[in-house]
Scaffold this motif. Structure first.
Motif, short mmCIF file in Angstrom:
data_model
loop_
_atom_site.label_atom_id
_atom_site.label_comp_id
_atom_site.label_asym_id
_atom_site.label_seq_id
_atom_site.Cartn_x
_atom_site.Cartn_y
_atom_site.Cartn_z
N THR A 221 -2.78 3.55 -11.29
CA THR A 221 -3.13 4.98 -11.61
C THR A 221 -2.27 5.82 -10.63
O THR A 221 -1.88 7.10 -11.22
CB THR A 221 -4.63 5.32 -11.08
OG1 THR A 221 -5.18 4.31 -11.92
CG2 THR A 221 -5.04 6.68 -11.21
N ARG A 224 1.20 6.05 -12.29
CA ARG A 224 1.11 7.24 -13.44
C ARG A 224 0.96 8.67 -13.20
O ARG A 224 1.69 9.39 -13.66
CB ARG A 224 -0.17 6.56 -14.47
CG ARG A 224 -0.30 7.52 -15.75
CD ARG A 224 -1.57 7.28 -16.22
NE ARG A 224 -1.84 6.09 -16.89
CZ ARG A 224 -2.86 5.40 -16.53
NH1 ARG A 224 -3.60 5.61 -15.51
NH2 ARG A 224 -2.94 4.06 -16.85
N ASN A 225 0.23 8.97 -12.04
CA ASN A 225 0.15 10.13 -11.48
C ASN A 225 1.50 10.89 -10.97
O ASN A 225 1.54 11.85 -10.65
CB ASN A 225 -1.24 10.47 -10.73
CG ASN A 225 -2.46 10.21 -11.41
OD1 ASN A 225 -2.61 10.55 -12.72
ND2 ASN A 225 -3.38 9.91 -11.08
N ASN A 226 2.40 9.90 -10.49
CA ASN A 226 3.64 10.37 -10.02
C ASN A 226 4.57 10.79 -11.08
O ASN A 226 5.68 11.18 -10.88
CB ASN A 226 4.03 9.13 -9.12
CG ASN A 226 4.16 9.39 -7.43
OD1 ASN A 226 4.93 9.97 -7.31
ND2 ASN A 226 2.91 8.86 -7.05
N THR A 227 4.17 10.65 -12.32
CA THR A 227 4.95 11.36 -13.30
C THR A 227 4.69 12.69 -13.59
O THR A 227 3.35 13.08 -13.47
CB THR A 227 4.99 10.52 -14.72
OG1 THR A 227 3.65 10.71 -15.19
CG2 THR A 227 5.40 9.10 -14.49
N ALA A 228 5.41 13.61 -13.97
CA ALA A 228 4.99 15.05 -14.56
C ALA A 228 4.05 14.89 -15.58
O ALA A 228 3.27 15.77 -15.66
CB ALA A 228 6.31 15.85 -14.77
N LYS A 230 2.18 12.70 -16.35
CA LYS A 230 0.78 11.85 -15.90
C LYS A 230 0.59 10.68 -17.10
O LYS A 230 -0.52 10.51 -17.73
CB LYS A 230 -0.44 12.58 -15.97
CG LYS A 230 -0.12 14.07 -15.20
CD LYS A 230 0.18 13.57 -13.69
CE LYS A 230 0.15 14.70 -12.84
NZ LYS A 230 0.98 14.36 -11.42
N ALA A 231 1.75 9.85 -17.43
CA ALA A 231 1.66 8.97 -18.54
C ALA A 231 2.78 8.10 -18.45
O ALA A 231 3.90 8.16 -17.78
CB ALA A 231 1.82 9.65 -19.90
N ASN A 268 6.41 14.33 -6.61
CA ASN A 268 4.93 14.52 -6.78
C ASN A 268 4.27 15.14 -5.68
O ASN A 268 4.27 14.50 -4.62
CB ASN A 268 4.01 13.48 -7.55
CG ASN A 268 2.54 13.79 -7.89
OD1 ASN A 268 2.61 14.93 -8.30
ND2 ASN A 268 1.94 12.86 -8.10
N PRO A 270 0.55 15.86 -4.84
CA PRO A 270 -0.82 16.09 -5.30
C PRO A 270 -1.72 16.99 -4.81
O PRO A 270 -2.60 17.63 -5.10
CB PRO A 270 -1.28 14.61 -5.18
CG PRO A 270 -0.43 13.81 -4.32
CD PRO A 270 0.90 14.51 -4.29
#
Ligand code: HXC
Ligand code: NAP
Length: 272
Positions: A221, A224-228, A230-231, A268, A270
């Motif tokens: 997860t 995934r959240n480390n991409t702009a 989120k995918a 990223n 967050p």
């Protein structure tokens, strides 16, 4: 009224990707699994003869059988990209059998998650040898047999080249080296009519590379959240990017890194 498929755009000329790969010769190291296998399938579907290099003969046999099962044309050879003389010999054979090489893709890589202070000298060297030196071995052995003008050399790099990632010092160093190698070779070999580029995939669903970076669902997860976006990306996203850069649609593109990474390279923050 002319049917849409018969209209020739006066600026673009006939569309090329769907026609370009018919009877073309594509060589791909690391084409027997994951992203490389997806690229092999896609280019074979577009009509290319695909020559795959990898170490495991079983994986090569499975890959070429799957491509043949879809009506494509593929052959596999067991070669380690660290074996420079072996690559020279094999590419000379391939060119003798199939003719000039239209597109040569260096996709073979090795990676694992390891903190730098737990990484042995041989662990670091192994990844540099496979990724960076392996890419040089494939490209330099291919150059004499590459179609001129019009041939394309294409590396598969990673966001690790542009962004420091914990436990990835070896992969970051190797992929950063690949990005600069691509630019240097593009500069030196452009006058021969050979383009040199790279595609940089982000985390791609269902691959060994992503599995090795995602030891737990929580880490998956976080990746995934480390991409702009989120995918995760799909293998097909990378195959399409490769097909573009390998075709005449990209005839004026050289020395470039095509980031197909959902924005992973951007970093990223967050908490902001
Ligand atoms: C620390 C490790 C290690 C680990 C191996 N080593 N695995 N060190 N943590 N998890 C060390 C070994 O101890 C040894 O050092 C050295 O690396 C060589 O190991 P070998 O097993 O002898 O190497 P070899 O058989 O050549 O195998 C290469 C490999 C292997 C890279 C280690 O995993 C492999 O073949 N991988 C190919 C498939 C793969 O990695 N696919 C993912 C690509 S994804 P010592 O000192 O003990 O001798 C990718 C980027 C993804 O590249 C990016 C996602 C965004
Ligand atoms: P993979 O399924 O493990 O594929 C690696 C391929 O390389 C296999 O065909 C493997 O076959 C071959 N290979 C490995 N070491 C080799 C060697 N020494 N000599 C010859 N062939 C070798 O990995 P993947 O996840 O699809 O990654 C493919 C490429 O995309 C790599 O360049 C990787 O760095 C890059 N990438 C992946 C991701 C991702 O999310 N997966 C993200 C960014 C970049 P054998 O094992 O039989 O040799």
């Amino acid at each position: 009224m002319v049917p849409a498929s018969n209209i020739v755009d006066p600026v673009m000329g006939p569309t090329s990707i769907s026609h370009h790969y018919q009877n073309r010769v594509v060589v791909i190291s690391g084409g027997s699994s994951g992203i490389g296998l997806g690229i092999s399938h896609h280019l074979a579907t577009l009509g290319a003869t695909v020559v795959i290099f990898g170490r495991s003969q079983d994986k090569l046999d499975a890959a070429t059988a799957a491509i043949a099962g879809q009506g494509g044309n593929a052959v596999g050879y067991s070669v380690d990209v660290r074996d420079a003389p072996g690559i020279v010999e094999r590419l000379a054979d391939v060119a003798q059998q199939h003719g000039p090489l239209d597109l040569v893709i260096a996709a073979a890589a090795g990676n694992f998650f390891a903190p730098a202070d737990k990484l042995s000298a041989n662990g670091f060297k192994t990844v540099i040898d496979i990724d960076l030196i392996g890419t040089f071995n494939v490209f330099s052995a291919a150059l004499p047999h590459t179609r001129k003008p019009g041939g394309v050399l294409l590396a598969i790099t990673a966001p690790q080249a542009q962004r420091a990632i914990p436990n990835q010092a070896h992969a970051c160093a190797a992929k950063a080296g690949i990005d600069m190698l691509v630019k240097c070779l593009a500069l030196e070999w452009g006058a021969k009519g050979v383009r040199v580029n790279a595609v940089s995939p982000g985390p791609i669903a269902g691959t060994e590379g992503l599995a090795r970076l995602s030891a737990t669902p929580e880490i998956e997860t976080a990746v995934r959240n480390n991409t702009a976006l989120k995918a995760f990306g799909e293998v097909s996203d990378i195959a399409r990017a490769v097909a573009y850069l390998g075709s005449p649609d990209a005839r004026y593109v050289t020395g470039t890194i095509l980031d197909c990474d959902g924005g992973m390279r951007l970093g990223n923050f967050p908490s902001l």
